[in-house]
Design a protein around this motif. Structure first.
Motif, PDB file in Angstrom:
ATOM      1  N   ASP A 167       8.711   5.878  -8.166  1.00  0.00           N
ATOM      2  CA  ASP A 167       8.664   6.778  -7.017  1.00  0.00           C
ATOM      3  C   ASP A 167       8.211   6.005  -5.782  1.00  0.00           C
ATOM      4  N   ALA A 168       8.913   4.934  -5.465  1.00  0.00           N
ATOM      5  CA  ALA A 168       8.537   4.102  -4.323  1.00  0.00           C
ATOM      6  C   ALA A 168       8.765   4.881  -3.031  1.00  0.00           C
ATOM      7  N   PRO A 169       7.852   4.760  -2.065  1.00  0.00           N
ATOM      8  CA  PRO A 169       7.992   5.506  -0.812  1.00  0.00           C
ATOM      9  C   PRO A 169       9.066   4.883   0.081  1.00  0.00           C
ATOM     10  N   LEU A 170       9.431   5.638   1.114  1.00  0.00           N
ATOM     11  CA  LEU A 170      10.384   5.162   2.113  1.00  0.00           C
ATOM     12  C   LEU A 170       9.613   4.423   3.200  1.00  0.00           C
ATOM     13  N   ASN A 224       2.706  10.186  13.979  1.00  0.00           N
ATOM     14  CA  ASN A 224       3.211  10.082  12.616  1.00  0.00           C
ATOM     15  C   ASN A 224       4.274   9.016  12.502  1.00  0.00           C
ATOM     16  N   THR A 225       5.111   8.914  13.545  1.00  0.00           N
ATOM     17  CA  THR A 225       6.170   7.910  13.537  1.00  0.00           C
ATOM     18  C   THR A 225       5.587   6.516  13.522  1.00  0.00           C
ATOM     19  N   GLU A 226       4.534   6.295  14.323  1.00  0.00           N
ATOM     20  CA  GLU A 226       3.940   4.962  14.370  1.00  0.00           C
ATOM     21  C   GLU A 226       3.284   4.602  13.046  1.00  0.00           C
ATOM     22  N   GLU A 227       2.740   5.602  12.356  1.00  0.00           N
ATOM     23  CA  GLU A 227       2.099   5.310  11.079  1.00  0.00           C
ATOM     24  C   GLU A 227       3.118   4.926  10.019  1.00  0.00           C
ATOM     25  N   GLN A 228       4.349   5.423  10.135  1.00  0.00           N
ATOM     26  CA  GLN A 228       5.368   5.122   9.134  1.00  0.00           C
ATOM     27  C   GLN A 228       5.944   3.731   9.314  1.00  0.00           C
ATOM     28  N   ILE A 229       5.852   3.165  10.509  1.00  0.00           N
ATOM     29  CA  ILE A 229       6.407   1.835  10.761  1.00  0.00           C
ATOM     30  C   ILE A 229       5.403   0.794  10.288  1.00  0.00           C
ATOM     31  N   VAL A 230       5.811  -0.023   9.286  1.00  0.00           N
ATOM     32  CA  VAL A 230       4.924  -1.017   8.690  1.00  0.00           C
ATOM     33  C   VAL A 230       5.565  -2.380   8.788  1.00  0.00           C
ATOM     34  N   SER A 256      15.265   1.617   7.608  1.00  0.00           N
ATOM     35  CA  SER A 256      14.546   2.290   6.525  1.00  0.00           C
ATOM     36  C   SER A 256      14.861   1.602   5.203  1.00  0.00           C
ATOM     37  N   PHE A 257      13.823   1.332   4.404  1.00  0.00           N
ATOM     38  CA  PHE A 257      13.966   0.683   3.107  1.00  0.00           C
ATOM     39  C   PHE A 257      13.539   1.647   2.006  1.00  0.00           C
ATOM     40  N   LEU A 258      14.314   1.685   0.943  1.00  0.00           N
ATOM     41  CA  LEU A 258      13.958   2.491  -0.219  1.00  0.00           C
ATOM     42  C   LEU A 258      14.277   1.708  -1.481  1.00  0.00           C
ATOM     43  N   MET A 259      13.255   1.455  -2.278  1.00  0.00           N
ATOM     44  CA  MET A 259      13.426   0.814  -3.570  1.00  0.00           C
ATOM     45  C   MET A 259      13.637   1.899  -4.608  1.00  0.00           C
ATOM     46  N   THR A 260      14.787   1.883  -5.289  1.00  0.00           N
ATOM     47  CA  THR A 260      15.074   2.941  -6.248  1.00  0.00           C
ATOM     48  C   THR A 260      15.730   2.354  -7.479  1.00  0.00           C
ATOM     49  N   LEU A 303      17.833  -0.127  -1.085  1.00  0.00           N
ATOM     50  CA  LEU A 303      18.708   0.501  -0.100  1.00  0.00           C
ATOM     51  C   LEU A 303      18.087   0.331   1.281  1.00  0.00           C
ATOM     52  N   SER A 304      18.891  -0.114   2.223  1.00  0.00           N
ATOM     53  CA  SER A 304      18.414  -0.250   3.604  1.00  0.00           C
ATOM     54  C   SER A 304      19.401   0.437   4.541  1.00  0.00           C
ATOM     55  N   ALA A 305      18.877   1.166   5.507  1.00  0.00           N
ATOM     56  CA  ALA A 305      19.714   1.896   6.477  1.00  0.00           C
ATOM     57  C   ALA A 305      19.151   1.673   7.874  1.00  0.00           C
ATOM     58  N   PHE A 306      20.015   1.213   8.787  1.00  0.00           N
ATOM     59  CA  PHE A 306      19.596   0.965  10.163  1.00  0.00           C
ATOM     60  C   PHE A 306      20.165   2.055  11.073  1.00  0.00           C
TER      61      PHE A 306
END
Length: 494
Positions: A24-27, A3-9, A44-48, A58-61
């Motif tokens: 409702d942009a995904p993380l 699941n972790t590998e699928e989330q990394i794009v 992690s990137f989140l467009m809000t 928003l980006s969080a490392f």
């Protein structure tokens, strides 16, 4: 693990998410290098969308190897038409002021004049924090390299230690100071807890960007304005565009057609009617730069007189490359000796359709709502009474971006909802209300509904003497035209 590998794009997917209009942009997560330990961490990137503010990224490392963590906020929306400067007076002992939300964009500069302290744009990237959080973060970043400085340059390290004592004293609220947030992009923000009423501790000024600030924001700037020698090709292109500058007959807007109509008749009344509100006989055309795509375009300008008002300059720009259009109206003539206060009693639907010219120097008041907007808040507008109220509503929603956030308590939320409902009631005309435009330069105007302005009893104009502070803010106290007046009078006499 799968699941972790699928989330990394890849970054391309993140860009697509940023460009998407879906709220409702995904993380998204991207594998990135940790600058502390050299291993790979995850960003992690989140467009809000901050409600009634604007879109942010928003980006969080986070690094699982060394525990390094950081976050950043970037603006995904457009750059505002003008820059903004917030100035907050922070007295000692008032801890409530330190809880105010502060949005610092990547182009904003923070200053504390009492400490001769400045945080440049590159020192702290875009952040969403509080006043206390920004000061504590600045102190921590200065403290981080003190041990190395003491080994290399003990004198500088000692001076920084003394400064850190003063900075932490301000951060704890034990010393008064002034907090200034200056953002040429116009995306900076300091929360006003008393909104929509004005905050006595907070002042906001809007300003036109300088060529240097335009260049830093990525706009195409004229090299001659920057004091630099530009590329020869671009210079030749500008000269070529200047050579093509023409003065076009005013027939394109009706004057030539008017001449033909007069030539076919002997009636002087038709001539008077045609030219009663006419513009000059020529429209001046000069090369310009599109503010959207930076391509070369044309700007047309002519001078006309508005009845019961004054001479004004109308400017219009069109870009054939991207289709962008823009028009604005500037006051012409001399600086008036007195300011002007315009009061309109809005009673019926016709009053909402009155034309309104609001200059950059005009303030707006609606006494029934205890609403007051300082000069420069909405910029210069050519609209109607209904359009002005709608613009005020949109501007308040955009500027006070934390109004309807999840962290807002219910009492403040209800206060804002009630105020917005009252603002909308103004347009429904359930009861009469008063609109006041106060312009120190007398460059604002509300059109009458009668042929004779004196017969319009709902509209009043009041002239007043400007105060020294108003003249100082407008730069009039430093203007000395005695030499020019003497030269003009001497030429006139000879």
């Amino acid at each position: 693990m799968e699941n972790t590998e699928e989330q990394i794009v890849d970054v391309g997917s993140v860009v697509e998410a940023v460009s998407a209009e879906d709220s409702d942009a995904p993380l998204y997560q991207v594998e990135s290098l940790c600058m502390r330990c050299g291993e790979n961490g995850t960003t992690s990137f989140l467009m809000t969308l901050i409600p009634h503010f604007r879109k942010v990224l928003l980006s969080a490392f986070e690094c699982a190897h060394c525990g390094e963590r950081n976050n950043e906020v970037q603006f995904a929306g457009e750059i505002q038409p003008r820059g903004c400067c917030y100035q907050l007076e922070v007295p000692s002992g008032d801890r409530k002021l330190f809880h105010r939300q502060v949005v610092k964009s990547e182009s904003a500069t923070i200053k504390i004049p009492e400490l001769d302290f400045e945080i440049p744009p590159e020192a702290q990237r875009g952040s969403l924090s509080t006043l206390e959080g920004i000061l504590v973060r600045a102190a921590d970043e200065l403290q981080a390299l003190q041990e190395e400085r003491k080994k290399v340059d003990p004198q500088t390290a000692e001076a920084i230690d003394q400064f850190l004592v003063k900075l932490r004293t301000c951060a704890k609220g034990n010393s008064p100071f002034t907090f200034i947030l200056d953002d040429p992009a116009g995306n900076g923000f300091i929360e006003n807890p008393y909104a929509p009423s004005p905050d006595p501790s907070l002042s906001i000024k809007f300003y036109e960007r300088t060529p240097e600030q335009q260049a830093l924001l990525g706009y195409l700037a004229d090299p001659s304005q920057l004091g630099e020698s530009g590329d020869r090709a671009s210079t030749e292109e500008a000269i070529s565009a200047s050579d093509q500058m023409k003065r076009k007959p005013h027939g394109s807007v009706g004057a030539a057609a008017g001449h033909r109509a007069i030539a076919q008749t002997n009636s002087a009344e038709i001539a008077d009617a045609l030219f009663r509100y006419s513009a000059p006989e020529e429209v001046m055309t000069f090369p310009s730069t599109c503010g959207t795509c930076s391509a070369y375009c044309e700007t047309r300008m002519f001078v006309t007189r508005i009845p019961y008002f004054q001479e004004v300059i109308v400017m219009a720009s069109t870009c054939d490359a991207c289709g962008y259009r823009n028009s604005e109206l500037k006051p012409g003539g001399l600086v008036p000796e007195k300011g002007k206060r315009i009061t309109l009693s809005v009673k019926n639907i016709k009053d909402l359709s009155r034309d309104v010219i609001k200059s950059d120097s005009a303030s707006v008041e609606v006494p029934v709502l205890d609403l007051e907007l300082a000069s420069g808040t909405l910029g210069g507008l050519v609209t109607t009474v209904e359009g002005l109220i709608t613009k005020i509503s949109e501007s308040l929603e955009r500027v006070h971006g934390f109004t309807f956030g999840d962290s807002l308590d219910e009492s403040k939320r209800n206060k804002w909802l009630d105020f917005k409902a009252k603002l909308n009631k103004l347009l429904s005309l359930e009861e009469s209300w008063t609109l006041i435009l106060d312009d120190a330069l007398a460059n604002s105007f509300i059109a009458p509904v009668t042929d004779d302005i004196k017969a319009d009893h709902q509209l009043t104009f009041e002239e007043y003497e400007r105060s020294w502070e108003q003249n100082e803010e407008l730069g009039l106290n430093d203007i000395d035209t005695s030499s020019a007046d003497a030269a003009y009078n001497a030429t006139k006499e000879s």
